[in-house]
Scaffold this motif. Structure first.
Motif, PDB file in Angstrom:
ATOM      1  N   SER A 202      -7.878 -28.769  35.550  1.00  0.00           N
ATOM      2  CA  SER A 202      -7.555 -29.867  34.645  1.00  0.00           C
ATOM      3  C   SER A 202      -7.369 -29.374  33.211  1.00  0.00           C
ATOM      4  CB  SER A 202      -8.654 -30.940  34.688  1.00  0.00           C
ATOM      5  OG  SER A 202      -8.704 -31.562  35.943  1.00  0.00           O
ATOM      6  N   ALA A 203      -8.186 -28.398  32.808  1.00  0.00           N
ATOM      7  CA  ALA A 203      -8.063 -27.843  31.460  1.00  0.00           C
ATOM      8  C   ALA A 203      -6.766 -27.059  31.302  1.00  0.00           C
ATOM      9  CB  ALA A 203      -9.260 -26.953  31.148  1.00  0.00           C
ATOM     10  N   VAL A 204      -6.420 -26.261  32.311  1.00  0.00           N
ATOM     11  CA  VAL A 204      -5.202 -25.442  32.229  1.00  0.00           C
ATOM     12  C   VAL A 204      -3.954 -26.319  32.248  1.00  0.00           C
ATOM     13  CG1 VAL A 204      -3.848 -23.647  33.370  1.00  0.00           C
ATOM     14  CG2 VAL A 204      -6.341 -23.455  33.275  1.00  0.00           C
ATOM     15  N   VAL A 205      -3.872 -27.230  33.219  1.00  0.00           N
ATOM     16  CA  VAL A 205      -2.707 -28.113  33.303  1.00  0.00           C
ATOM     17  C   VAL A 205      -2.646 -29.022  32.078  1.00  0.00           C
ATOM     18  CG1 VAL A 205      -1.634 -29.974  34.626  1.00  0.00           C
ATOM     19  CG2 VAL A 205      -2.645 -28.023  35.815  1.00  0.00           C
ATOM     20  N   GLY A 206      -3.808 -29.501  31.633  1.00  0.00           N
ATOM     21  CA  GLY A 206      -3.834 -30.345  30.442  1.00  0.00           C
ATOM     22  C   GLY A 206      -3.295 -29.628  29.224  1.00  0.00           C
ATOM     23  N   SER A 207      -3.705 -28.378  29.027  1.00  0.00           N
ATOM     24  CA  SER A 207      -3.215 -27.609  27.883  1.00  0.00           C
ATOM     25  C   SER A 207      -1.704 -27.385  27.975  1.00  0.00           C
ATOM     26  CB  SER A 207      -3.939 -26.261  27.803  1.00  0.00           C
ATOM     27  OG  SER A 207      -5.321 -26.448  27.609  1.00  0.00           O
ATOM     28  N   PHE A 208      -1.214 -27.109  29.192  1.00  0.00           N
ATOM     29  CA  PHE A 208       0.221 -26.897  29.383  1.00  0.00           C
ATOM     30  C   PHE A 208       1.014 -28.162  29.059  1.00  0.00           C
ATOM     31  CE2 PHE A 208       3.900 -27.117  32.332  1.00  0.00           C
ATOM     32  CZ  PHE A 208       4.656 -26.085  31.788  1.00  0.00           C
ATOM     33  N   VAL A 209       0.569 -29.297  29.566  1.00  0.00           N
ATOM     34  CA  VAL A 209       1.295 -30.546  29.325  1.00  0.00           C
ATOM     35  C   VAL A 209       1.192 -30.964  27.864  1.00  0.00           C
ATOM     36  CG1 VAL A 209       1.465 -32.987  29.947  1.00  0.00           C
ATOM     37  CG2 VAL A 209       1.030 -31.279  31.714  1.00  0.00           C
ATOM     38  N   VAL A 210       0.063 -30.682  27.227  1.00  0.00           N
ATOM     39  CA  VAL A 210      -0.046 -30.940  25.784  1.00  0.00           C
ATOM     40  C   VAL A 210       1.050 -30.184  25.037  1.00  0.00           C
ATOM     41  CG1 VAL A 210      -1.450 -30.434  23.744  1.00  0.00           C
ATOM     42  CG2 VAL A 210      -2.477 -31.557  25.713  1.00  0.00           C
ATOM     43  N   GLY A 211       1.273 -28.914  25.423  1.00  0.00           N
ATOM     44  CA  GLY A 211       2.363 -28.163  24.809  1.00  0.00           C
ATOM     45  C   GLY A 211       3.718 -28.756  25.119  1.00  0.00           C
ATOM     46  N   LEU A 212       3.915 -29.174  26.374  1.00  0.00           N
ATOM     47  CA  LEU A 212       5.184 -29.786  26.764  1.00  0.00           C
ATOM     48  C   LEU A 212       5.507 -31.018  25.926  1.00  0.00           C
ATOM     49  CD1 LEU A 212       5.254 -29.819  30.692  1.00  0.00           C
ATOM     50  CD2 LEU A 212       6.763 -28.530  29.178  1.00  0.00           C
ATOM     51  N   VAL A 213       4.489 -31.801  25.602  1.00  0.00           N
ATOM     52  CA  VAL A 213       4.705 -33.083  24.930  1.00  0.00           C
ATOM     53  C   VAL A 213       4.544 -32.964  23.420  1.00  0.00           C
ATOM     54  CG1 VAL A 213       3.851 -35.446  24.722  1.00  0.00           C
ATOM     55  CG2 VAL A 213       4.010 -34.381  26.971  1.00  0.00           C
ATOM     56  N   ASN A 214       3.402 -32.435  22.976  1.00  0.00           N
ATOM     57  CA  ASN A 214       3.139 -32.397  21.540  1.00  0.00           C
ATOM     58  C   ASN A 214       4.095 -31.473  20.793  1.00  0.00           C
ATOM     59  OD1 ASN A 214       1.038 -33.963  22.390  1.00  0.00           O
ATOM     60  ND2 ASN A 214      -0.588 -32.711  21.524  1.00  0.00           N
ATOM     61  N   GLY A 215       4.477 -30.358  21.457  1.00  0.00           N
ATOM     62  CA  GLY A 215       5.378 -29.407  20.804  1.00  0.00           C
ATOM     63  C   GLY A 215       6.671 -30.046  20.330  1.00  0.00           C
ATOM     64  N   PRO A 216       7.448 -30.661  21.226  1.00  0.00           N
ATOM     65  CA  PRO A 216       8.706 -31.266  20.770  1.00  0.00           C
ATOM     66  C   PRO A 216       8.508 -32.468  19.858  1.00  0.00           C
ATOM     67  CG  PRO A 216       8.314 -31.747  23.095  1.00  0.00           C
ATOM     68  CD  PRO A 216       7.313 -30.697  22.687  1.00  0.00           C
ATOM     69  N   VAL A 217       7.468 -33.261  20.082  1.00  0.00           N
ATOM     70  CA  VAL A 217       7.272 -34.438  19.231  1.00  0.00           C
ATOM     71  C   VAL A 217       6.990 -34.010  17.793  1.00  0.00           C
ATOM     72  CG1 VAL A 217       5.763 -36.402  18.753  1.00  0.00           C
ATOM     73  CG2 VAL A 217       6.573 -35.989  21.082  1.00  0.00           C
ATOM     74  N   PHE A 332      -2.455 -19.850  25.698  1.00  0.00           N
ATOM     75  CA  PHE A 332      -1.257 -19.371  26.385  1.00  0.00           C
ATOM     76  C   PHE A 332      -0.621 -20.480  27.209  1.00  0.00           C
ATOM     77  CE2 PHE A 332       0.649 -17.659  30.287  1.00  0.00           C
ATOM     78  CZ  PHE A 332       1.679 -16.914  29.728  1.00  0.00           C
ATOM     79  N   ALA A 333      -1.451 -21.254  27.921  1.00  0.00           N
ATOM     80  CA  ALA A 333      -0.920 -22.371  28.700  1.00  0.00           C
ATOM     81  C   ALA A 333      -0.235 -23.381  27.783  1.00  0.00           C
ATOM     82  CB  ALA A 333      -2.040 -23.043  29.494  1.00  0.00           C
ATOM     83  N   TRP A 334      -0.870 -23.662  26.659  1.00  0.00           N
ATOM     84  CA  TRP A 334      -0.268 -24.568  25.675  1.00  0.00           C
ATOM     85  C   TRP A 334       1.059 -24.006  25.164  1.00  0.00           C
ATOM     86  CZ3 TRP A 334       0.787 -23.482  20.525  1.00  0.00           C
ATOM     87  CH2 TRP A 334       1.173 -24.580  19.733  1.00  0.00           C
ATOM     88  N   ALA A 335       1.045 -22.707  24.848  1.00  0.00           N
ATOM     89  CA  ALA A 335       2.248 -22.076  24.306  1.00  0.00           C
ATOM     90  C   ALA A 335       3.380 -22.052  25.319  1.00  0.00           C
ATOM     91  CB  ALA A 335       1.940 -20.651  23.847  1.00  0.00           C
ATOM     92  N   ALA A 336       3.046 -21.879  26.609  1.00  0.00           N
ATOM     93  CA  ALA A 336       4.084 -21.939  27.634  1.00  0.00           C
ATOM     94  C   ALA A 336       4.748 -23.306  27.626  1.00  0.00           C
ATOM     95  CB  ALA A 336       3.485 -21.637  29.008  1.00  0.00           C
ATOM     96  N   GLY A 337       3.947 -24.355  27.461  1.00  0.00           N
ATOM     97  CA  GLY A 337       4.522 -25.695  27.350  1.00  0.00           C
ATOM     98  C   GLY A 337       5.361 -25.860  26.101  1.00  0.00           C
ATOM     99  N   VAL A 338       4.890 -25.324  24.979  1.00  0.00           N
ATOM    100  CA  VAL A 338       5.631 -25.428  23.728  1.00  0.00           C
ATOM    101  C   VAL A 338       6.952 -24.668  23.796  1.00  0.00           C
ATOM    102  CG1 VAL A 338       5.583 -24.768  21.280  1.00  0.00           C
ATOM    103  CG2 VAL A 338       3.611 -25.878  22.303  1.00  0.00           C
ATOM    104  N   THR A 339       6.995 -23.606  24.598  1.00  0.00           N
ATOM    105  CA  THR A 339       8.223 -22.822  24.707  1.00  0.00           C
ATOM    106  C   THR A 339       9.354 -23.624  25.337  1.00  0.00           C
ATOM    107  OG1 THR A 339       6.949 -20.769  24.895  1.00  0.00           O
ATOM    108  CG2 THR A 339       9.229 -20.720  25.665  1.00  0.00           C
ATOM    109  N   VAL A 340       9.046 -24.376  26.386  1.00  0.00           N
ATOM    110  CA  VAL A 340      10.102 -25.121  27.080  1.00  0.00           C
ATOM    111  C   VAL A 340      10.167 -26.583  26.664  1.00  0.00           C
ATOM    112  CG1 VAL A 340      10.053 -23.584  29.070  1.00  0.00           C
ATOM    113  CG2 VAL A 340       8.568 -25.583  29.050  1.00  0.00           C
ATOM    114  N   GLY A 341       9.058 -27.131  26.155  1.00  0.00           N
ATOM    115  CA  GLY A 341       9.019 -28.543  25.784  1.00  0.00           C
ATOM    116  C   GLY A 341      10.069 -28.960  24.768  1.00  0.00           C
ATOM    117  N   PRO A 342      10.212 -28.213  23.646  1.00  0.00           N
ATOM    118  CA  PRO A 342      11.232 -28.605  22.679  1.00  0.00           C
ATOM    119  C   PRO A 342      12.647 -28.603  23.239  1.00  0.00           C
ATOM    120  CG  PRO A 342       9.657 -27.133  21.664  1.00  0.00           C
ATOM    121  CD  PRO A 342       9.353 -27.137  23.135  1.00  0.00           C
ATOM    122  N   LEU A 343      12.916 -27.712  24.189  1.00  0.00           N
ATOM    123  CA  LEU A 343      14.240 -27.704  24.815  1.00  0.00           C
ATOM    124  C   LEU A 343      14.458 -28.984  25.611  1.00  0.00           C
ATOM    125  CD1 LEU A 343      14.340 -23.993  26.067  1.00  0.00           C
ATOM    126  CD2 LEU A 343      15.313 -24.936  23.964  1.00  0.00           C
TER     127      LEU A 343
END
Length: 433
Positions: A202-217, A332-343
Motif C-alpha cells: 500500500s505504501a509503495v503503490v500509494g507513493s507511485f500514484v501520488v507521483g502520477l497525480v500530484n506531479g502533473p497537477v 523512487f516510487a513517487w518519482a517513477a509516477g512523476v516521470t510519466v504522470g505529467p505526460l
C-alpha cells in the motif's frame, strides 16, 4: 514528543527555506515557459524530466549520504540547486529546460532523502505521524506562501529566478550552524522496490500514484488556471490554495494515522481526491472562480497528504536500519509516477481540454483507493499490544499499536538503534499491507 522536535529543528528550518524557493520555482517555471511559447505538451515533457532525474537521484542518494553524512550532503546539494536555478535564466529552448529540470530532479531527490531520512530516523513509532506532520506543516507554509511572490516580478526578466536562488542558498545557514548531532549513517544503501512491496504494498503503490497525480497537477496548475480564463496572479494562487489545504489537514491526519490502520487513511484520502477532482471540473465548467479556489484547497488537503502517511506506514514495518533505504525506495516510487504522470496529464489536457487534467486525477486516485481497500480486505490486522521506551525522554508507558506496527522498538536520545521485538518477523509477515 518535545525531545523529538528538538532533534529535528535544524533540518526542518533548512528544509522550510529550501521549499520556499522551490514553491516559487514551481509557479515560475511553467508560466515562464508558456510566456516563451512552449506548448502544454512541452511543459509536460519538462515536468517528466524532473521525475526522471528524481528517479536517478533516488539510486544515488543513500550511498552519497553514507559517504559524506547528512549535513555535508544537504549543504552541497542545496548549493548545486541554487546554481542550477541561476542557469535557468539562460534557458530558451525545450531541450535546455529538460536538461536543467532533470538535473534539479537529481539534486532534489538526494536532498529529500536526506531530510526525510533524518526526520524518520529521529521519530519513534508512536510519534512518527505527528513528527512528520510538524515537519510537513513547516515546509507546506513555505510552499503555500512562496508562489504568491510571482506577483512581485516580471516573468520575462531574471529577478524572480535570482530570488529563488538566494532563498535556497539561505537554507544552508541552519545546517552549517547546527550543533545538533546528525543521525548515524544509513546501513542500507539500496533501492529495494520488490522487497518493500512485499512488506508494504500500500505504501509503495500509494507513493507511485501520488507521483502520477500530484506531479502533473502541481506542474501544470498555473497553466490550467490561465487556460480556464484566470489572471496570471489568480492562476498562481491556485498553488497557494493547494498548499493551504494541505497545511490545514496535515497535523490532524498525522494524529489520526497514529491511532488507526494507516491504510484506511490512505484509502480515504485517495477516494476524497477523486471526488474533489470531479468538483473542480464542475466549478471550472461554471466559471465559479471562488469555488475553484476552495476546491483546490480541498484537493491539496487530501492529495498532498497521502505521501507522508505512506512513509509513516512503511517505516512502521521495516527494520530500523533500513529506514533510509525505505524512504529512498518510496521516493523512487513517487518519482517513477512523476516521470510519466505529467505526460499523461498533458495529453489529457490536449485531448479533453483543460478539464482533462482532473479527469485523469479522478481516475488515478480512485484506482489507488480501490487497491488499498482490497489490501485491507485481504489482510485483516489484529491490534498488536506492545511497549517501547524512549530513553532519557519519558518514562516507559504501555502503548497499543493499532494495526500499524511491524516492530516494537526503543530508541535512545542519541539516535541509537532501536531494539527489535522478538516476534517482529512473524508480526511483519502477518501485518504487511
Amino acid at each position: 514528543m518535545n525531545f523529538s522536535l528538538a532533534l529535528i529543528w535544524t533540518i526542518t528550518a533548512a528544509t522550510t527555506l529550501l521549499q520556499a524557493g522551490n514553491g516559487l520555482l514551481q509557479a515560475l517555471m511553467p508560466l515562464r515557459m508558456q510566456a516563451e511559447g512552449l506548448s502544454v505538451s512541452a511543459i509536460g515533457v519538462v515536468a517528466a524530466a524532473y521525475g526522471l532525474g528524481f528517479s536517478t537521484g533516488c539510486f544515488l542518494a543513500p550511498a552519497f549520504i553514507r559517504h559524506v553524512g547528512y549535513i555535508r550532503a544537504f549543504a552541497s546539494l542545496a548549493a548545486m540547486v541554487a546554481v542550477l536555478v541561476l542557469v535557468m535564466t539562460q534557458a530558451h529552448s525545450t531541450l535546455a529546460w529538460v536538461l536543467l529540470r532533470g538535473l534539479t530532479g537529481v539534486t532534489f531527490a538526494c536532498i529529500f532523502t536526506v531530510t526525510d531520512g533524518w526526520i524518520s530516523a529521529r521519530a519513534t513509532s508512536s510519534h512518527r505521524g505527528r513528527v512528520l506532520s510538524f515537519y510537513m506543516v513547516c515546509t507546506k507554509i513555505a510552499l503555500m506562501l512562496s508562489p504568491l511572490g510571482i506577483a512581485l516580478g516580471d516573468l520575462r526578466t531574471d529577478g524572480l529566478f535570482m530570488a529563488v536562488s538566494a532563498v535556497i542558498s539561505l537554507s544552508l545557514l541552519p545546517i552549517a550552524a547546527t550543533s545538533t548531532q546528525e543521525p548515524p549513517a544509513p546501513l542500507g544503501v539500496k533501492i529495494e522496490v520488490r522487497d518493500l512491496f512485499a512488506l508494504a504494498p500500500s505504501a509503495v503503490v500509494g507513493s507511485f500514484v501520488v507521483g502520477l497525480v500530484n506531479g502533473p497537477v502541481i506542474a501544470i496548475t498555473p497553466v490550467f488556471g490561465v487556460s480556464i480564463g484566470l489572471a496570471q496572479e489568480r492562476a498562481a494562487a491556485l498553488l497557494f490554495a493547494l498548499q493551504a489545504g494541505s497545511l490545514l489537514l496535515q497535523w490532524p491526519l498525522g494524529w489520526l494515522s497514529d491511532r488507526a490502520d494507516r491504510r484506511y487513511v490512505i484509502a480515504g484520502l485517495a477516494a476524497g481526491t477523486s471526488l474533489i477532482s470531479v468538483l473542480i471540473l464542475v466549478a471550472s465548467a461554471q466559471g465559479a472562480q471562488d469555488l475553484i479556489l476552495w476546491s483546490f484547497a480541498a484537493w491539496g488537503g487530501l492529495a498532498l497528504c497521502i505521501y507522508s502517511v505512506c512513509v509513516a506506514h512503511a517505516c512502521d514495518i521495516v527494520d530500523p536500519g533500513r529506514i533510509v533505504s525505505t524512504v529512498g525506495t518510496l521516493l523512487f516510487a513517487w518519482a517513477a509516477g512523476v516521470t510519466v504522470g505529467p505526460l499523461f496529464g498533458a495529453v489529457a489536457m490536449e485531448l479533453l481540454g483543460p478539464g482533462g487534467l482532473f479527469i485523469y486525477s479522478a481516475v488515478a486516485s480512485l484506482g489507488l483507493a480501490v487497491f488499498v481497500i482490497l489490501r485491507i480486505v485481504q489482510i485483516q490486522r489484529a491490534p498488536v499490544k506492545g511497549g517501547f521506551v524512549v530513553a532519557s525522554t519519558s518514562s516507559a508507558a504501555p502503548t497499543v499499536v493499532a494495526r500499524t506496527e511491524g516492530i516494537a522498538s526503543s530508541q535512545d536520545g542519541d539516535g541509537g538503534v532501536p531494539a527489535q521485538n522478538s516476534a517482529s518477523a512473524v508480526t511483519r509477515e502477518e501485518t504487511s499491507s
